[in-house]
Design an enzyme around this catalytic site. Structure first.
Site, short mmCIF file in Angstrom:
data_model
loop_
_atom_site.label_atom_id
_atom_site.label_comp_id
_atom_site.label_asym_id
_atom_site.label_seq_id
_atom_site.Cartn_x
_atom_site.Cartn_y
_atom_site.Cartn_z
N HIS A 31 7.31 4.68 12.42
CA HIS A 31 7.56 5.53 11.26
C HIS A 31 6.31 6.11 10.61
O HIS A 31 6.40 6.83 9.62
CB HIS A 31 8.33 4.74 10.19
CG HIS A 31 7.50 3.66 9.55
ND1 HIS A 31 6.62 3.91 8.52
CD2 HIS A 31 7.41 2.34 9.79
CE1 HIS A 31 6.04 2.78 8.17
NE2 HIS A 31 6.49 1.82 8.93
N ASP B 177 0.81 -1.22 0.00
CA ASP B 177 0.00 0.00 0.00
C ASP B 177 0.85 1.27 0.00
O ASP B 177 0.43 2.31 0.50
CB ASP B 177 -0.92 0.00 1.23
CG ASP B 177 -0.14 -0.26 2.52
OD1 ASP B 177 1.07 0.00 2.55
OD2 ASP B 177 -0.77 -0.73 3.49
N ARG C 256 3.34 8.15 9.09
CA ARG C 256 3.13 9.59 8.86
C ARG C 256 2.06 10.19 9.76
O ARG C 256 2.21 11.30 10.25
CB ARG C 256 2.74 9.83 7.39
CG ARG C 256 3.91 10.03 6.45
CD ARG C 256 3.40 10.26 5.03
NE ARG C 256 4.42 10.83 4.16
CZ ARG C 256 5.43 10.16 3.62
NH1 ARG C 256 5.61 8.89 3.88
NH2 ARG C 256 6.28 10.78 2.81
N GLU D 257 -1.80 5.27 3.30
CA GLU D 257 -1.84 3.89 2.82
C GLU D 257 -3.25 3.37 2.57
O GLU D 257 -3.47 2.56 1.67
CB GLU D 257 -1.09 2.97 3.79
CG GLU D 257 0.42 3.16 3.80
CD GLU D 257 0.89 4.31 4.69
OE1 GLU D 257 0.04 4.98 5.33
OE2 GLU D 257 2.12 4.55 4.75
N GLU E 4 -0.72 -9.04 -1.10
CA GLU E 4 -1.18 -8.48 0.17
C GLU E 4 -2.37 -7.54 -0.07
O GLU E 4 -2.42 -6.39 0.37
CB GLU E 4 -0.07 -7.75 0.94
CG GLU E 4 -0.41 -7.49 2.39
CD GLU E 4 0.65 -6.67 3.12
OE1 GLU E 4 1.60 -7.26 3.62
OE2 GLU E 4 0.50 -5.43 3.18
N HIS F 266 13.99 4.75 11.93
CA HIS F 266 13.70 4.90 10.50
C HIS F 266 14.37 6.18 9.99
O HIS F 266 14.38 7.20 10.69
CB HIS F 266 12.17 4.99 10.34
CG HIS F 266 11.69 4.84 8.92
ND1 HIS F 266 11.85 5.84 7.99
CD2 HIS F 266 11.06 3.83 8.28
CE1 HIS F 266 11.33 5.44 6.83
NE2 HIS F 266 10.83 4.22 6.99
#
Ligand code: UD1
Ligand code: UDP
Length: 374
Positions: free
Chosen positions: A207, A99, A209, A135, A121, A240
């Site tokens: 990580h 995604d 957003r 995502e 997936e 990250h």
């Protein structure tokens, strides 16, 4: 007549490299498949790490990543660069996983160019466009443009059926991450970081957003509070490289004697770190899938998850990003052996290690490959 098929496999970020590797390897063993690997390199260093572990050399590298890339410009650059390559390579099939922006733009360009797209997936949903951001939108787009939907579980199949996707286009295969995990976890790998064996290891990754800013600051404060409260614990946190994560992690967690901040670990040492961990705190998708298979309790630093199967099994808990909630849930596991063993059961709702084989079998049957095999 040549019935071989040109299969274009796309990888962009670290998790796509990990999850596409078993499929790329399985496809390369098929006589009918002419496999081309295209790295968008939406991630540079992180993707290179995993491709080299799995001995995959991209045939095409778009070298897309820029420091602190914004979503609109990343999307625009990907569309232009992917389109040029799709026209040049003229694949029969395009495959991508997950995604990310790489996957959403792959699906879109394949659609515009009328190239059948297989989504690995598929079917994960929170039904909330803001969580995870962006995502959930990426997988909705990819999901509605795919010819084949390779879903990890029955739950993800049901998500797609509710959106009107034809049952015949959905294939429950398991998640290829478990194929990769089982291969890597079978061996012992040097961690490369000296840990104190007398301490309980808390492994952290973060990580997302939507967590940038105050939620991520609260996560860091919770980690510091926990390690101060439990002197027999040590935190390992591979940070990250996203600059929004780096700055805050180092500001709020740097300098503590029992918090080790390090560069992202290569996949094999990271699997080793999961094996050695007592408890895992994460907002990662892949870690939610891997850690239960390794018998490690996971507290998810998010308010929603598209992976409810392990939550339903009782081996993963959603704790959100509130400092007090994270500390309370982690303390429960650090204080109570029975609460801990309830969650440390070693179940693998996302796969059995054979997902790539199942995906290849679907493609072999769907494409007219007979002549190429004889
Ligand atoms: C991306 C995906 C996210 C996935 C995550 C896996 C999108 C929008 N986000 O998030 O779904 O969960 O990857 O880790 O597709 N950077 C480096 N080196 C690297 C990788 C990243 O320096 O190897 C830095 C760069 O400054 C880059 C920034 O991180 O601009 C952000 O990378 P990006 O791929 O846009 O987002 P992630 O947060 O990594
Ligand atoms: N991972 C890794 N090194 C690290 C942290 C994570 O190899 O330092 C692996 C992890 O085992 C999992 C994948 O990276 O397979 C998850 O990637 P990430 O959390 O970046 O993305 P997400 O799964 O959330 O999309």
């Amino acid at each position: 007549m040549d019935n071989s098929k040109r299969i274009l496999c796309i990888v962009g970020t670290r998790p796509e490299g990990i999850k596409m590797a078993p499929l790329i390897k399985a496809l390369k063993r098929e006589p009918w498949a002419r496999v081309t690997v295209l790295a968008t390199a939406q991630h540079r260093g992180l993707l290179d790490q995993v491709l080299s572990l799995f001995d995959i050399q991209p045939d095409v590298d778009l070298d897309i990543m820029r420091p602190n890339q914004a979503l609109p410009e990343l999307t625009a650059r990907l569309i232009t660069a992917l389109d040029e390559k799709f026209v040049e390579l003229a694949p029969d099939v395009v495959l991508a996983q997950g995604d990310t922006t790489t996957v959403m733009t792959t699906a879109l360009v394949a659609f515009y160019r009328r190239i059948p797209f297989g989504h690995v997936e598929a079917g994960l949903r929170t039904h909330d466009l803001d969580n995870p951001f962006p995502e959930e939108m990426n997988r909705l787009v990819a999901g509605h443009l795919a010819r084949w939907h390779f879903v990890p579980t029955e739950h993800s199949r049901q998500n797609l059926l509710r959106e009107g996707i034809a049952d015949t286009a959905i294939h429950v295969t398991g998640n290829t991450v478990i194929d990769a995990l089982l291969e890597v976890a079978a061996a012992e790998w040097p961690l490369g970081i000296p840990l104190d064996p007398s301490k309980r290891l808390i492994l952290v990754t973060a990580h997302r957003r939507e967590n940038f800013g105050e939620p991520f600051r609260a996560i860091c404060r919770a980690i510091r509070q926990l390690v101060d409260r439990y002197e027999d614990t040590e935190v390992l946190y591979p940070v990250h490289p996203n600059p929004n994560v780096q700055a805050t992690a180092h500001e709020l967690l740097g300098g503590h004697p029992r918090i080790r901040l390090c560069e992202p670990l290569d996949y094999a040492p990271f699997v080793e770190a999961q094996k050695r961990a007592y408890l895992i705190l994460t907002d990662s998708g892949g870690v939610q899938e891997e850690a239960p298979a390794l018998g490690k309790p996971v507290l998810v630093l998010r308010t929603e998850t598209e992976r409810p199967e392990a939550v339903d099994e009782g081996v993963v808990r959603l704790v959100g990003t509130d400092q007090a909630s994270i500390v309370a849930e982690a303390s429960r596991l650090l204080d109570s052996d029975s609460a801990y063993s309830d969650m440390a059961r070693g179940v693998s709702p996302y796969g059995d290690g054979l997902a790539a084989q199942r995906i290849v079998a679907v493609l072999r049957n769907a494409l007219d490959t007979k002549k190429a095999e004889t």
